[in-house]
Design an enzyme around this catalytic site. Structure first.
Site, PDB file in Angstrom:
ATOM      1  N   ASN A   1      45.714  -8.301  27.892  1.00  0.00           N
ATOM      2  CA  ASN A   1      46.373  -9.342  28.676  1.00  0.00           C
ATOM      3  C   ASN A   1      45.805 -10.676  28.187  1.00  0.00           C
ATOM      4  O   ASN A   1      44.585 -10.828  28.128  1.00  0.00           O
ATOM      5  CB  ASN A   1      46.036  -9.133  30.169  1.00  0.00           C
ATOM      6  CG  ASN A   1      46.887  -9.999  31.076  1.00  0.00           C
ATOM      7  OD1 ASN A   1      47.179 -11.152  30.761  1.00  0.00           O
ATOM      8  ND2 ASN A   1      47.299  -9.439  32.204  1.00  0.00           N
TER       9      ASN A   1
ATOM     10  N   ASN B   1      57.729  -1.688  35.023  1.00  0.00           N
ATOM     11  CA  ASN B   1      58.915  -2.423  34.593  1.00  0.00           C
ATOM     12  C   ASN B   1      60.183  -1.628  34.875  1.00  0.00           C
ATOM     13  O   ASN B   1      60.171  -0.401  34.881  1.00  0.00           O
ATOM     14  CB  ASN B   1      58.825  -2.750  33.088  1.00  0.00           C
ATOM     15  CG  ASN B   1      57.632  -3.640  32.784  1.00  0.00           C
ATOM     16  OD1 ASN B   1      57.091  -4.269  33.708  1.00  0.00           O
ATOM     17  ND2 ASN B   1      57.192  -3.654  31.554  1.00  0.00           N
ATOM     18  N   VAL B   2      61.245  -2.374  35.127  1.00  0.00           N
ATOM     19  CA  VAL B   2      62.527  -1.743  35.498  1.00  0.00           C
ATOM     20  C   VAL B   2      63.568  -1.940  34.388  1.00  0.00           C
ATOM     21  O   VAL B   2      64.721  -1.560  34.544  1.00  0.00           O
ATOM     22  CB  VAL B   2      63.046  -2.345  36.834  1.00  0.00           C
ATOM     23  CG1 VAL B   2      62.093  -2.007  37.978  1.00  0.00           C
ATOM     24  CG2 VAL B   2      63.240  -3.857  36.742  1.00  0.00           C
TER      25      VAL B   2
ATOM     26  N   HIS C   1      58.618   1.821  39.620  1.00  0.00           N
ATOM     27  CA  HIS C   1      59.413   0.920  40.453  1.00  0.00           C
ATOM     28  C   HIS C   1      60.905   1.055  40.196  1.00  0.00           C
ATOM     29  O   HIS C   1      61.659   0.106  40.381  1.00  0.00           O
ATOM     30  CB  HIS C   1      58.967  -0.536  40.214  1.00  0.00           C
ATOM     31  CG  HIS C   1      57.547  -0.779  40.646  1.00  0.00           C
ATOM     32  ND1 HIS C   1      56.806  -1.858  40.216  1.00  0.00           N
ATOM     33  CD2 HIS C   1      56.716  -0.066  41.449  1.00  0.00           C
ATOM     34  CE1 HIS C   1      55.592  -1.796  40.746  1.00  0.00           C
ATOM     35  NE2 HIS C   1      55.507  -0.719  41.494  1.00  0.00           N
TER      36      HIS C   1
END
Ligand code: BV8
Ligand code: ZN
Length: 249
Positions: free
Chosen positions: A213, A101-102, A118
């Site tokens: 998930n 995640n960014v 990332h």
């Protein structure tokens, strides 16, 4: 959704726990995932927007897409799943948090030394000379900031498709996957490489593999434990059961 006692037995004895998170962990903070039906990429083609070619062919459109996502991220708050991972850090002798995640919500929740595979959507740098950019980003419609050093176009400091991941980040992540006793894959479809290779490296190196998930993924059949619930529900439950087991609650 029950958490198996056998998993808590393993976690009680675990010395080194590593976690890989994806967009699903931020879903309950109101940030759309990439591949869920109403996800970010349902409307746009990721290869077009999150790639160098995409930026080169239409810098304006890509810049605006990131400006829009930044607004969403800035308004978002960490959720119970992020906070549970801050607790994880205190519950195990050794702990590594790796994220795709960014949005930096892990850091905003209080996680320390997060490995960002990332990059991040907050920072910017020059597409041309790579110089970090700290100047104005909120320009009139149609304008992209320019590098004060070389005049090049400014871009968000995320890792695009076709771009190398930061070498130290992927190396530290691979070491964590090889050395940990338990590896959690949380909120990721496990489709983007090389991040998606980490759970396999962990499993091959003898770690217990746990997937959190609500949906099945290509990783599910490899997981020793498949916790089919959201991270905001499943992770606090694991923390609560483990704390009770350790007499902390
Ligand atoms: C590289 C940053 C090589 C930007 C991202 C063809 C062309 C070009 C490249 C390739 C190609 N084929 C293969 C490749 C390699 C490519 C790749 O893997 N492609 C995939 C699609 C096949 N990889 C790369 O290009 C990487 N670089 O390989 O470089 C190289 C080698 C030498 C020299 C030069 C280069 C770079 C990959 C990084 C790309 N950047 N993002 C941005 O964010 O805009 S990827 C993007 O996908 C995000 O980072 C995201 O994190 C990542 C993975 O997605 P997920 O996080 O898993 O999210 P997703 O929506 O998919 O899944 C959400 C999951 O959550 C679902 O399973 C859902 O069930 C679950 N969920 C939903 N709600 C919840 C939940 N879970 C828990 N709780 C909930 N509430
Ligand atoms: Zn420059």
């Amino acid at each position: 959704m029950e958490i198996p006692e056998r998993l808590i037995d393993i976690l009680e004895k675990a010395n080194y726990v590593a976690v890989l998170t994806g967009a699903g962990v931020s879903a309950e903070s109101g940030i759309k995932t990439f591949r869920d039906p109403d996800g970010l990429w349902a409307k746009f083609n990721p290869m077009e927007l999150a790639s160098i070619d995409g930026f080169m062919s239409n810098p304006q459109r890509v810049w605006e897409w990131y400006q829009y996502r930044r607004e969403v991220v800035n308004k978002a708050q960490p959720n119970a799943g992020h906070y549970a991972l801050v607790e994880f850090e205190k519950l195990f002798p050794q702990f590594t948090l790796i994220t795709q995640n960014v949005d930096r919500l892990h850091q905003r929740a209080g996680s320390t030394n997060v490995i960002e595979l990332h990059g991040n959507i907050i920072d910017n740098h020059c597409f041309n000379c790579k110089e970090p950019y700290y100047g104005e980003t909120d320009l009139p419609e149609g304008q992209i900031p320019r590098c004060p050093k070389c005049g090049g176009l400014i871009r968000p400091s995320v890792v695009w498709f076709g771009e190398m991941l930061p070498p130290d980040a992927i190396q530290q992540a691979e070491e964590a996957a090889m050395d940990c006793d338990v590896f959690f894959s949380i909120g990721t479809s496990a489709e983007v490489y090389p991040a998606a290779s980490l759970p396999y490296i962990a499993k091959r190196s003898g770690a217990v593999l746990v997937e959190v998930n609500p949906n099945p993924t290509s990783l599910s059949s490899f997981a020793d434990f498949k916790i089919s619930t959201t991270s905001a529900v499943g992770l606090p439950k694991i923390v609560e059961m483990l704390k009770k087991r350790k007499g902390l609650l």
